[in-house]
Design a protein around this motif. Structure first.
Motif, PDB file in Angstrom:
ATOM      1  N   VAL A   1     -16.625 -36.613  -1.271  1.00 23.62           N
ATOM      2  CA  VAL A   1     -16.142 -35.672  -1.069  1.00 23.62           C
ATOM      3  C   VAL A   1     -16.623 -34.730  -2.227  1.00 23.62           C
ATOM      4  CG1 VAL A   1     -14.100 -33.941  -1.165  1.00 23.62           C
ATOM      5  CG2 VAL A   1     -14.020 -36.124  -0.029  1.00 23.62           C
ATOM      6  N   GLU A   2     -16.398 -35.054  -3.353  1.00 23.52           N
ATOM      7  CA  GLU A   2     -16.895 -34.253  -4.672  1.00 23.52           C
ATOM      8  C   GLU A   2     -18.842 -34.291  -5.044  1.00 23.52           C
ATOM      9  OE1 GLU A   2     -16.169 -36.229  -8.219  1.00 23.52           O
ATOM     10  OE2 GLU A   2     -13.915 -36.009  -8.571  1.00 23.52           O
ATOM     11  N   ASP A   3     -19.578 -34.802  -4.214  1.00 25.60           N
ATOM     12  CA  ASP A   3     -21.407 -35.255  -3.846  1.00 25.60           C
ATOM     13  C   ASP A   3     -21.062 -34.081  -3.199  1.00 25.60           C
ATOM     14  OD1 ASP A   3     -21.516 -37.118  -5.800  1.00 25.60           O
ATOM     15  OD2 ASP A   3     -21.481 -38.851  -4.763  1.00 25.60           O
ATOM     16  N   ARG A   4     -20.810 -34.151  -1.255  1.00 28.25           N
ATOM     17  CA  ARG A   4     -20.976 -33.297  -0.729  1.00 28.25           C
ATOM     18  C   ARG A   4     -20.890 -31.561  -1.634  1.00 28.25           C
ATOM     19  NH1 ARG A   4     -20.469 -33.948   5.155  1.00 28.25           N
ATOM     20  NH2 ARG A   4     -20.944 -36.740   4.845  1.00 28.25           N
ATOM     21  N   VAL A   5     -19.413 -31.514  -1.895  1.00 26.47           N
ATOM     22  CA  VAL A   5     -18.953 -29.944  -2.391  1.00 26.47           C
ATOM     23  C   VAL A   5     -20.624 -29.669  -3.910  1.00 26.47           C
ATOM     24  CG1 VAL A   5     -18.175 -28.881  -4.317  1.00 26.47           C
ATOM     25  CG2 VAL A   5     -16.462 -30.253  -2.004  1.00 26.47           C
ATOM     26  N   GLN A   6     -20.864 -30.407  -4.229  1.00 27.90           N
ATOM     27  CA  GLN A   6     -21.819 -30.121  -5.450  1.00 27.90           C
ATOM     28  C   GLN A   6     -23.139 -30.000  -4.621  1.00 27.90           C
ATOM     29  OE1 GLN A   6     -21.761 -29.552  -8.446  1.00 27.90           O
ATOM     30  NE2 GLN A   6     -19.646 -30.571  -9.464  1.00 27.90           N
ATOM     31  N   LYS A   7     -23.157 -30.517  -3.581  1.00 28.92           N
ATOM     32  CA  LYS A   7     -24.537 -30.800  -2.768  1.00 28.92           C
ATOM     33  C   LYS A   7     -24.328 -29.398  -2.317  1.00 28.92           C
ATOM     34  CE  LYS A   7     -27.502 -32.265   0.893  1.00 28.92           C
ATOM     35  NZ  LYS A   7     -27.585 -33.346   2.175  1.00 28.92           N
ATOM     36  N   SER A   8     -23.343 -29.024  -1.410  1.00 31.44           N
ATOM     37  CA  SER A   8     -23.271 -27.352  -1.418  1.00 31.44           C
ATOM     38  C   SER A   8     -23.301 -25.908  -1.978  1.00 31.44           C
ATOM     39  CB  SER A   8     -22.069 -27.675  -0.360  1.00 31.44           C
ATOM     40  OG  SER A   8     -21.831 -28.378   1.258  1.00 31.44           O
ATOM     41  N   TYR A   9     -22.870 -27.217  -2.788  1.00 30.54           N
ATOM     42  CA  TYR A   9     -22.850 -25.669  -4.363  1.00 30.54           C
ATOM     43  C   TYR A   9     -24.471 -25.309  -4.688  1.00 30.54           C
ATOM     44  CZ  TYR A   9     -22.226 -23.628  -8.779  1.00 30.54           C
ATOM     45  OH  TYR A   9     -22.002 -23.125  -9.867  1.00 30.54           O
ATOM     46  N   THR A  10     -25.336 -25.980  -4.378  1.00 29.35           N
ATOM     47  CA  THR A  10     -26.848 -26.079  -4.744  1.00 29.35           C
ATOM     48  C   THR A  10     -27.039 -24.771  -4.108  1.00 29.35           C
ATOM     49  OG1 THR A  10     -26.672 -28.160  -6.305  1.00 29.35           O
ATOM     50  CG2 THR A  10     -28.946 -27.336  -5.535  1.00 29.35           C
ATOM     51  N   GLN A  11     -26.739 -25.554  -2.562  1.00 30.73           N
ATOM     52  CA  GLN A  11     -27.178 -25.062  -1.928  1.00 30.73           C
ATOM     53  C   GLN A  11     -27.476 -23.434  -1.157  1.00 30.73           C
ATOM     54  OE1 GLN A  11     -25.638 -27.163   1.886  1.00 30.73           O
ATOM     55  NE2 GLN A  11     -27.569 -28.863   1.756  1.00 30.73           N
ATOM     56  N   LEU A  12     -25.927 -23.746  -1.646  1.00 25.44           N
ATOM     57  CA  LEU A  12     -25.189 -21.555  -1.873  1.00 25.44           C
ATOM     58  C   LEU A  12     -26.048 -20.929  -2.364  1.00 25.44           C
ATOM     59  CD1 LEU A  12     -22.045 -22.088  -1.245  1.00 25.44           C
ATOM     60  CD2 LEU A  12     -22.982 -21.635   0.104  1.00 25.44           C
ATOM     61  N   LYS A  13     -26.061 -22.247  -4.192  1.00 24.74           N
ATOM     62  CA  LYS A  13     -26.527 -20.915  -5.297  1.00 24.74           C
ATOM     63  C   LYS A  13     -28.292 -20.804  -5.115  1.00 24.74           C
ATOM     64  CE  LYS A  13     -23.768 -20.432  -9.074  1.00 24.74           C
ATOM     65  NZ  LYS A  13     -24.002 -18.810  -9.443  1.00 24.74           N
ATOM     66  N   GLY A  14     -28.599 -21.670  -4.291  1.00 25.29           N
ATOM     67  CA  GLY A  14     -29.880 -21.377  -4.003  1.00 25.29           C
ATOM     68  C   GLY A  14     -30.816 -20.438  -2.688  1.00 25.29           C
ATOM     69  N   GLY A  15     -29.408 -19.900  -2.291  1.00 26.74           N
ATOM     70  CA  GLY A  15     -30.169 -18.625  -1.508  1.00 26.74           C
ATOM     71  C   GLY A  15     -29.630 -18.654   0.506  1.00 26.74           C
ATOM     72  N   LEU A  16     -29.179 -20.125  -0.133  1.00 29.46           N
ATOM     73  CA  LEU A  16     -27.766 -19.973   1.492  1.00 29.46           C
ATOM     74  C   LEU A  16     -26.897 -19.271   1.868  1.00 29.46           C
ATOM     75  CD1 LEU A  16     -27.926 -21.519   3.950  1.00 29.46           C
ATOM     76  CD2 LEU A  16     -26.078 -22.765   2.525  1.00 29.46           C
ATOM     77  N   PHE A  17     -26.138 -18.562   0.839  1.00 25.51           N
ATOM     78  CA  PHE A  17     -25.167 -17.417   0.712  1.00 25.51           C
ATOM     79  C   PHE A  17     -25.955 -15.861   0.626  1.00 25.51           C
ATOM     80  CE2 PHE A  17     -21.374 -15.459  -0.770  1.00 25.51           C
ATOM     81  CZ  PHE A  17     -20.799 -15.016   0.406  1.00 25.51           C
ATOM     82  N   ARG A  18     -25.896 -15.484   0.951  1.00 23.77           N
ATOM     83  CA  ARG A  18     -25.610 -13.660   0.531  1.00 23.77           C
ATOM     84  C   ARG A  18     -24.868 -12.363   1.016  1.00 23.77           C
ATOM     85  NH1 ARG A  18     -32.741 -14.117   2.083  1.00 23.77           N
ATOM     86  NH2 ARG A  18     -33.032 -15.650   0.498  1.00 23.77           N
ATOM     87  N   ARG A  19     -24.751 -11.290   1.320  1.00 18.10           N
ATOM     88  CA  ARG A  19     -24.363 -10.508   1.778  1.00 18.10           C
ATOM     89  C   ARG A  19     -25.104  -9.864   2.140  1.00 18.10           C
ATOM     90  NH1 ARG A  19     -21.130  -6.136  -3.377  1.00 18.10           N
ATOM     91  NH2 ARG A  19     -20.043  -5.763  -1.448  1.00 18.10           N
ATOM     92  N   ASN A  20     -24.450  -9.153   3.326  1.00 19.45           N
ATOM     93  CA  ASN A  20     -24.458  -8.469   4.433  1.00 19.45           C
ATOM     94  C   ASN A  20     -24.879  -7.045   3.518  1.00 19.45           C
ATOM     95  OD1 ASN A  20     -24.603 -10.719   6.079  1.00 19.45           O
ATOM     96  ND2 ASN A  20     -22.793 -10.116   6.766  1.00 19.45           N
TER      97      ASN A  20
END
Length: 341
Positions: free
Chosen positions: A14-33
């Protein structure tokens, strides 16, 4: 069913999945409209796609704490971390309605902050006015900050009047924590956080505010420090562990009480069985007595009937003898007359 929906994960997975998703979001997966709203990058197939800050924070918190899918929960925990960290790009609005459960712990390579507990925030540079030789304020701060649900607002006063400082307290739970964090970030979005307050050198008329931490606990002025020292310094992990201990203690106490109640019920059941056995014995004895009494009464009735028949027979015999005696007397009298002649 996809692997993300499989809930059979170990804590490390679970922690590995959190860290992986965290890295993806920081890399630009999550943006403001463009319109200031947000989309959940992990729920693109859902009907609702546009969230305000408080709504997407509530959405991320709710899924992160859901036991149904640990895969989705891990991704949304990472999203919640991004939302809480990237405050300069996000703007909260309106009262928060957040799940009151504590955030799940995620191991990050950083030192945990120590907050003043119960949650407190410091408000600086509150407008004042000089009246009758003393500084006063007309601001009703608790009403002004109502959207963050403050529990109490304490103004700082000295011999000269109002000092332009206040300490805002929030509810002593996880909902209070989210309200306090959002309160701090609402000022940071307007560049009125602690850092800006220090840099401003107190030269403007804007209010500044921030969440009280360890540095404030030790280095604030005496009036603020006195108010902060009504609380303690706690990390999120310490509060979670303390809450866990309290829950375990409560569970142990309830388990002990249940065991005691079960023992009492067992003892009461045994006493009830003994009483039932005694009552059954007493009932059986009464039934035997009733049966014996009925038998005796029947024998008495038979004896009375027999005695009545015997008495009738005696009376008949007496009557017979009386008649025979009278006849013999009559015969003797007749013979006596005959002898005299």
């Amino acid at each position: 069913m996809s692997s993300d929906e499989n809930s059979d994960f170990s804590e490390s997975e679970v922690e590995d999945r959190v860290q992986k998703s965290y890295t993806q979001l920081k890399g630009g997966l999550f943006r403001r409209n463009a319109d200031g709203t947000f989309k959940c990058p992990f729920c693109l197939g859902k009907k609702k796609q546009d969230y305000r800050y408080k709504d997407i924070l509530q959405h991320a918190n709710g899924v992160a704490n859901s036991p149904k899918s640990l895969g989705k929960a891990a991704k949304h925990r990472a999203l919640e971390m991004i939302l809480m960290e990237d405050a300069k790009q996000l703007k909260p609005s309106g009262p928060l309605m957040i799940d009151s459960r504590p955030p799940k712990r995620v191991r990050l390579e950083r030192k945990e902050e120590r907050f003043v507990w119960p949650w407190m925030a410091i408000v600086a540079n509150i407008p004042t006015a000089l009246e009758n030789g003393a500084y006063v304020t007309n601001g009703k701060l608790k009403t002004q900050f109502y959207e963050f649900s403050p529990a109490k607002v304490t103004l700082m006063w000295d011999a000269l009047g109002f000092r332009g400082m206040a300490v805002v307290e929030f509810e002593k739970n996880w909902t209070g924590f989210y309200c306090a964090i959002s309160f701090e970030k609402s000022f940071e979005l307007r560049c009125r956080g602690k850092t800006q307050w220090i840099e401003s050198k107190k030269c403007d008329s804007s209010m500044y505010a921030w969440l009280a931490r360890e540095d404030d606990y030790h280095n604030s002025d005496n009036y603020v420090k006195m108010q902060l020292h009504r609380g303690d310094l706690k990390t999120i992990s310490e509060l979670q562990e303390e809450e866990k201990r309290k829950k375990n203690t409560l569970v142990d106490d309830l388990t002990l009480r249940i065991d005691e109640k079960n023992k009492d019920l067992q003892s009461s059941g045994e006493q009830l069985m003994e009483m039932t056995y005694s009552l059954n014995r007493f009932k059986s004895a009464l039934e035997r007595k009733d049966s014996e009494m009925a038998r005796l009464l029947e024998e008495v009735k038979k004896a009375e009937s027999k005695n009545s028949d015997l008495w009738d027979q005696v009376l008949k015999e007496r009557e017979k003898w009386c008649k025979e005696l009278a006849l013999e007397r009559s015969k003797l009298a007749q013979r006596d007359i005959e002898l005299q002649e």
